[in-house]
Design a protein around this motif. Structure first.
Motif, PDB file in Angstrom:
ATOM      1  N   LEU A 227       0.816  -1.682  -0.008  1.00  0.00           N
ATOM      2  CA  LEU A 227       0.103  -0.052   0.543  1.00  0.00           C
ATOM      3  C   LEU A 227       0.864   1.425  -0.238  1.00  0.00           C
ATOM      4  O   LEU A 227       0.223   2.322  -0.842  1.00  0.00           O
ATOM      5  N   LEU A 228       2.057   1.513   0.347  1.00  0.00           N
ATOM      6  CA  LEU A 228       3.042   2.298   0.735  1.00  0.00           C
ATOM      7  C   LEU A 228       2.999   2.271  -0.872  1.00  0.00           C
ATOM      8  O   LEU A 228       3.495   3.862  -0.928  1.00  0.00           O
ATOM      9  N   ARG A 229       3.350   2.033  -1.866  1.00  0.00           N
ATOM     10  CA  ARG A 229       4.552   1.895  -3.255  1.00  0.00           C
ATOM     11  C   ARG A 229       2.734   1.787  -3.351  1.00  0.00           C
ATOM     12  O   ARG A 229       3.403   2.743  -5.094  1.00  0.00           O
ATOM     13  N   ASN A 230       1.963   1.886  -3.497  1.00  0.00           N
ATOM     14  CA  ASN A 230       0.230   1.745  -4.720  1.00  0.00           C
ATOM     15  C   ASN A 230      -0.380   2.679  -3.034  1.00  0.00           C
ATOM     16  O   ASN A 230      -2.162   1.130  -2.811  1.00  0.00           O
ATOM     17  N   PRO A 231      -0.645   3.586  -3.220  1.00  0.00           N
ATOM     18  CA  PRO A 231      -1.502   4.830  -2.458  1.00  0.00           C
ATOM     19  C   PRO A 231      -2.308   4.499  -2.711  1.00  0.00           C
ATOM     20  O   PRO A 231      -4.328   4.468  -2.069  1.00  0.00           O
ATOM     21  N   ALA A 232      -3.019   4.470  -4.512  1.00  0.00           N
ATOM     22  CA  ALA A 232      -4.433   4.257  -4.291  1.00  0.00           C
ATOM     23  C   ALA A 232      -5.625   2.981  -4.041  1.00  0.00           C
ATOM     24  O   ALA A 232      -6.398   3.052  -4.451  1.00  0.00           O
ATOM     25  N   ASP A 233      -4.915   2.537  -3.671  1.00  0.00           N
ATOM     26  CA  ASP A 233      -5.408   1.612  -2.922  1.00  0.00           C
ATOM     27  C   ASP A 233      -5.998   1.081  -1.933  1.00  0.00           C
ATOM     28  O   ASP A 233      -5.893  -0.470  -0.981  1.00  0.00           O
ATOM     29  N   LYS A 234      -5.328   1.765  -1.143  1.00  0.00           N
ATOM     30  CA  LYS A 234      -5.752   1.645   0.083  1.00  0.00           C
ATOM     31  C   LYS A 234      -7.485   1.970   0.566  1.00  0.00           C
ATOM     32  O   LYS A 234      -7.579   1.409   1.317  1.00  0.00           O
ATOM     33  N   ALA A 235      -8.220   2.577  -0.499  1.00  0.00           N
ATOM     34  CA  ALA A 235      -9.183   3.084  -0.140  1.00  0.00           C
ATOM     35  C   ALA A 235      -9.959   1.056  -0.090  1.00  0.00           C
ATOM     36  O   ALA A 235     -11.023   0.486   0.639  1.00  0.00           O
ATOM     37  N   ARG A 236      -9.132   0.569  -1.062  1.00  0.00           N
ATOM     38  CA  ARG A 236      -9.706  -1.055  -1.104  1.00  0.00           C
ATOM     39  C   ARG A 236      -9.315  -1.712   0.007  1.00  0.00           C
ATOM     40  O   ARG A 236      -9.945  -2.621   0.618  1.00  0.00           O
TER      41      ARG A 236
END
Length: 252
Positions: A227-236
């Motif tokens: 999630l740190l590398r892909n913050p857009a997936d934090k909502a998922r």
């Protein structure tokens, strides 16, 4: 190109196979070096008509089978690999050996020097803490234990990693967690005994399949380091924690 320019190029290791000569009557004439190979025209071979194969005659009474594609080699699922785990650690909340809490099983690849550092250090640890605080698990009503998994070879010494199935069975007997949160594809695929990608496993309460007979539900989600590398997936990831909290309450 002047002779001086050609000499400079040759000193730099650049070979010229042609260079322009002085203009004669306004027309620039190309001059080839003495050692340049002379290309001779290659005559193309005459085309021949392909020989037609004789058509197969169908045998009376026997249906002609359609050609089939060659068999595909099956891909071994990820859960077939050896997965090791360390003993559970008390993360926070409640008493260390209290039963009925959360068991977080997360992928923990070795560091650059080959050793395994502290679980969820630095930014990944803070993000995990924030995720569990959003579920109000920091209030201490229920304990949260952490088990980290990785691929590797166990050393056989005291406290060395063991197969995940053994650690999970012992944790189920000692801690009796209501819910297992699998963070990362290695943990999720191993616990659910599935070769599906994490995207198809996450966000649902599924029965654990690694150790038959355990009455525990598994909810898979993303690893905090991912999630740190892909913050857009934090909502998922938050959408995964919501059904996990609902399943935990239902089992209470």
């Amino acid at each position: 190109m002047t002779p001086r320019q050609r000499a400079m190029l040759e000193e730099m290791g650049i070979k010229l196979f042609w260079w322009p000569k002085e203009q004669v009557g306004g027309v620039q004439v190309a001059e080839a070096p003495a050692d340049a190979p002379v290309e001779e025209p290659i005559e193309a071979p005459a085309e021949r008509a392909p020989a037609s194969a004789p058509a197969a005659r169908p045998v009376a009474g026997v249906p002609v089978a359609a050609p089939t594609a060659p068999p595909r080699t099956p891909i071994a699922p990820a859960h077939g690999a050896t997965v090791l785990a360390e003993a559970p650690r008390h993360f926070y909340g409640g008493e260390a050996m209290a039963k009925g809490g959360w068991l977080v099983i997360a992928d923990m690849p070795p560091e650059l020097h080959g050793r395994h550092g502290e679980p969820f250090a630095s930014d990944a640890g803070r993000l995990l803490d924030n995720m569990l605080r959003a579920l109000r698990l920091h209030e201490g009503a229920m304990p949260v234990h952490l088990v980290r998994t990785h691929r590797g070879v166990a050393s056989g010494q005291q406290g060395s990693p063991r197969p995940l199935g053994e650690v999970l069975a012992e944790s189920a007997a000692a801690l009796a967690p209501r819910l297992v949160l699998a963070m990362g594809p290695l943990a999720a695929q191993s616990l659910l005994q599935s070769g599906d990608p994490l995207g198809r496993l996450r966000g649902r309460a599924l029965p654990v399949a690694m150790v038959p007979g355990l009455d525990m539900a598994v909810v898979a989600s993303y690893h905090p380091a991912y999630l740190l590398r892909n913050p857009a997936d934090k909502a998922r990831a938050w959408a995964d924690l919501c059904p996990a909290a609902e399943e935990f309450t239902r089992r209470g």
